[in-house]
Design an enzyme around this catalytic site. Structure first.
Site, PDB file in Angstrom:
ATOM      1  N   SER A 147       0.842  -1.198   0.000  1.00 21.26           N
ATOM      2  CA  SER A 147       0.000   0.000   0.000  1.00 21.26           C
ATOM      3  C   SER A 147       0.873   1.242   0.000  1.00 21.26           C
ATOM      4  O   SER A 147       1.623   1.490   0.953  1.00 21.26           O
ATOM      5  CB  SER A 147      -0.901   0.008   1.238  1.00 21.26           C
ATOM      6  OG  SER A 147      -1.459   1.301   1.380  1.00 21.26           O
ATOM      7  N   HIS A 167      -1.348  -1.445  -4.129  1.00 23.57           N
ATOM      8  CA  HIS A 167      -2.567  -1.020  -3.445  1.00 23.57           C
ATOM      9  C   HIS A 167      -2.583   0.503  -3.295  1.00 23.57           C
ATOM     10  O   HIS A 167      -1.644   1.093  -2.755  1.00 23.57           O
ATOM     11  CB  HIS A 167      -2.619  -1.695  -2.073  1.00 23.57           C
ATOM     12  CG  HIS A 167      -3.915  -1.547  -1.353  1.00 23.57           C
ATOM     13  ND1 HIS A 167      -5.006  -2.369  -1.594  1.00 23.57           N
ATOM     14  CD2 HIS A 167      -4.310  -0.689  -0.390  1.00 23.57           C
ATOM     15  CE1 HIS A 167      -6.008  -2.023  -0.799  1.00 23.57           C
ATOM     16  NE2 HIS A 167      -5.612  -1.001  -0.056  1.00 23.57           N
ATOM     17  N   MET A 210     -12.127   4.415  -0.294  1.00 21.84           N
ATOM     18  CA  MET A 210     -12.717   4.656   1.030  1.00 21.84           C
ATOM     19  C   MET A 210     -13.357   6.036   0.976  1.00 21.84           C
ATOM     20  O   MET A 210     -12.869   7.010   1.565  1.00 21.84           O
ATOM     21  CB  MET A 210     -11.628   4.591   2.115  1.00 21.84           C
ATOM     22  CG  MET A 210     -11.226   3.167   2.456  1.00 21.84           C
ATOM     23  SD  MET A 210      -9.633   3.121   3.271  1.00 21.84           S
ATOM     24  CE  MET A 210      -8.565   3.276   1.854  1.00 21.84           C
ATOM     25  N   ASP A 259      -6.672  -6.379   4.443  1.00 24.92           N
ATOM     26  CA  ASP A 259      -6.056  -5.055   4.482  1.00 24.92           C
ATOM     27  C   ASP A 259      -6.055  -4.499   5.904  1.00 24.92           C
ATOM     28  O   ASP A 259      -7.117  -4.256   6.488  1.00 24.92           O
ATOM     29  CB  ASP A 259      -6.865  -4.135   3.553  1.00 24.92           C
ATOM     30  CG  ASP A 259      -6.256  -2.756   3.394  1.00 24.92           C
ATOM     31  OD1 ASP A 259      -5.145  -2.529   3.884  1.00 24.92           O
ATOM     32  OD2 ASP A 259      -6.916  -1.906   2.760  1.00 24.92           O
TER      33      ASP A 259
HETATM   34  C1  DX5 Z   1      -6.166   1.605   5.801  1.00 22.13           C
HETATM   35  C2  DX5 Z   1      -5.806   1.300   4.388  1.00 22.13           C
HETATM   36  C3  DX5 Z   1      -4.699   0.340   4.241  1.00 22.13           C
HETATM   37  C4  DX5 Z   1      -3.395   0.784   4.831  1.00 22.13           C
HETATM   38  C5  DX5 Z   1      -2.776  -0.438   5.452  1.00 22.13           C
HETATM   39  O1  DX5 Z   1      -7.354   2.304   5.843  1.00 22.13           O
HETATM   40  O2  DX5 Z   1      -6.909   0.789   3.672  1.00 22.13           O
HETATM   41  O3  DX5 Z   1      -4.522  -0.076   2.896  1.00 22.13           O
HETATM   42  O4  DX5 Z   1      -2.487   1.332   3.918  1.00 22.13           O
HETATM   43  O5  DX5 Z   1      -1.668  -0.065   6.162  1.00 22.13           O
HETATM   44  P1  DX5 Z   1      -0.936  -1.044   7.166  1.00 22.13           P
HETATM   45  O6  DX5 Z   1      -0.478  -2.231   6.372  1.00 22.13           O
HETATM   46  O7  DX5 Z   1       0.159  -0.200   7.705  1.00 22.13           O
HETATM   47  O8  DX5 Z   1      -1.955  -1.441   8.214  1.00 22.13           O
HETATM   48 ZN    ZN Z   2      -6.527  -0.155   1.649  1.00 25.61          ZN
END
Ligand code: DX5
Ligand code: ZN
Length: 220
Positions: free
Chosen positions: A7, A32, A67, A174
């Site tokens: 991500s 991502h 989101m 995720d």
């Molecule tokens: C959170 C995002 C994730 C985020 C995950 O709302 O949707 O994709 O980047 O980050 P980590 O892996 O640090 O939890």
């Molecule tokens: Zn995400």
């Protein structure tokens, strides 16, 4: 093989192009991209223009996670920007079926995401139509949060529902995924693991990817 989707939320945005190239060179399967609107989630990130720029330099598929409130309204913009997977939240889409059809008719993969408190049954009437279920294992909005353990039983329940419905959907997980829990998450039924802070915080992405492949050996 279990897919790894770094991500870019946790990447160095001043060097975004170089970060993406380094993730690709390390062997990342997809990229991502978190789109946040400050309304559906309490954070703001990027819009379709940046996705379009990323598409120009990226050699791997773009896994775009919306989101945002009213994803029905913006799905077409993110399709045009070059998404390969486009995921909307079941809690945010008023016309989820229509939006999924719009995404699929564009020839790309349609995903539906569930927040941690959203029950698996909310997928009942859409599971046969989608290519991907994105299970949030943190409350969406920020990177670097801890994995919520109840996500594991949810992943198992979704895997069972997918089989029962004869759906071809894969499961993406995720939030809070890191080398220490990657195998457990994949064993529960995940096909694709998003990794933000755990990926971009290390010095050598190649070493991390090798370690992950070893940890995930024999799964998927
Ligand atoms: C959170 C995002 C994730 C985020 C995950 O709302 O949707 O994709 O980047 O980050 P980590 O892996 O640090 O939890
Ligand atoms: Zn995400």
């Amino acid at each position: 093989m279990i897919k790894i989707s770094p991500s870019i939320l946790s990447a160095d945005f001043m060097r975004l192009g170089a970060e993406i190239k380094a993730a690709e060179a390390a062997g990342a399967d997809v990229l991502h991209i978190d789109i946040m609107d400050g309304h559906f989630v309490p954070n703001i990130t990027i819009g379709p223009g940046v996705v379009e720029s990323i598409k120009k330099i990226s050699a791997i598929p773009l896994d775009v996670h919306l989101m945002i409130s009213d994803p029905d309204k913006y799905a077409e913009d993110f399709i045009k920007a070059g998404s390969d997977y486009l995921t909307v939240h079941v809690e945010a889409a008023t016309h989820l079926h229509r939006t999924v059809q719009v995404i699929k008719n564009a020839g790309i993969k349609a995903g539906v995401s569930l927040n941690p408190a959203t029950p698996v049954c909310s997928l009942d009437c859409i599971l046969s139509d989608i290519d991907l279920v994105l299970v949030m294992s943190v409350n969406p909005g920020f990177g670097g949060q801890s994995f919520i353990p109840s996500a594991l039983s949810k992943i198992r329940a979704i895997k069972t529902a997918i089989k029962e419905k004869g759906s071809n959907a894969i499961i993406e997980v995720d939030g809070g995924v890191k080398p220490a829990n990657a195998r457990e998450v994949a064993e529960a039924g995940a096909d694709m693991l998003v990794m933000g802070s755990a990926f971009f915080s290390v010095e050598d992405y190649g070493v991390l990817m090798k370690d992950l492949r070893k940890k995930l050996e024999g799964l998927g």
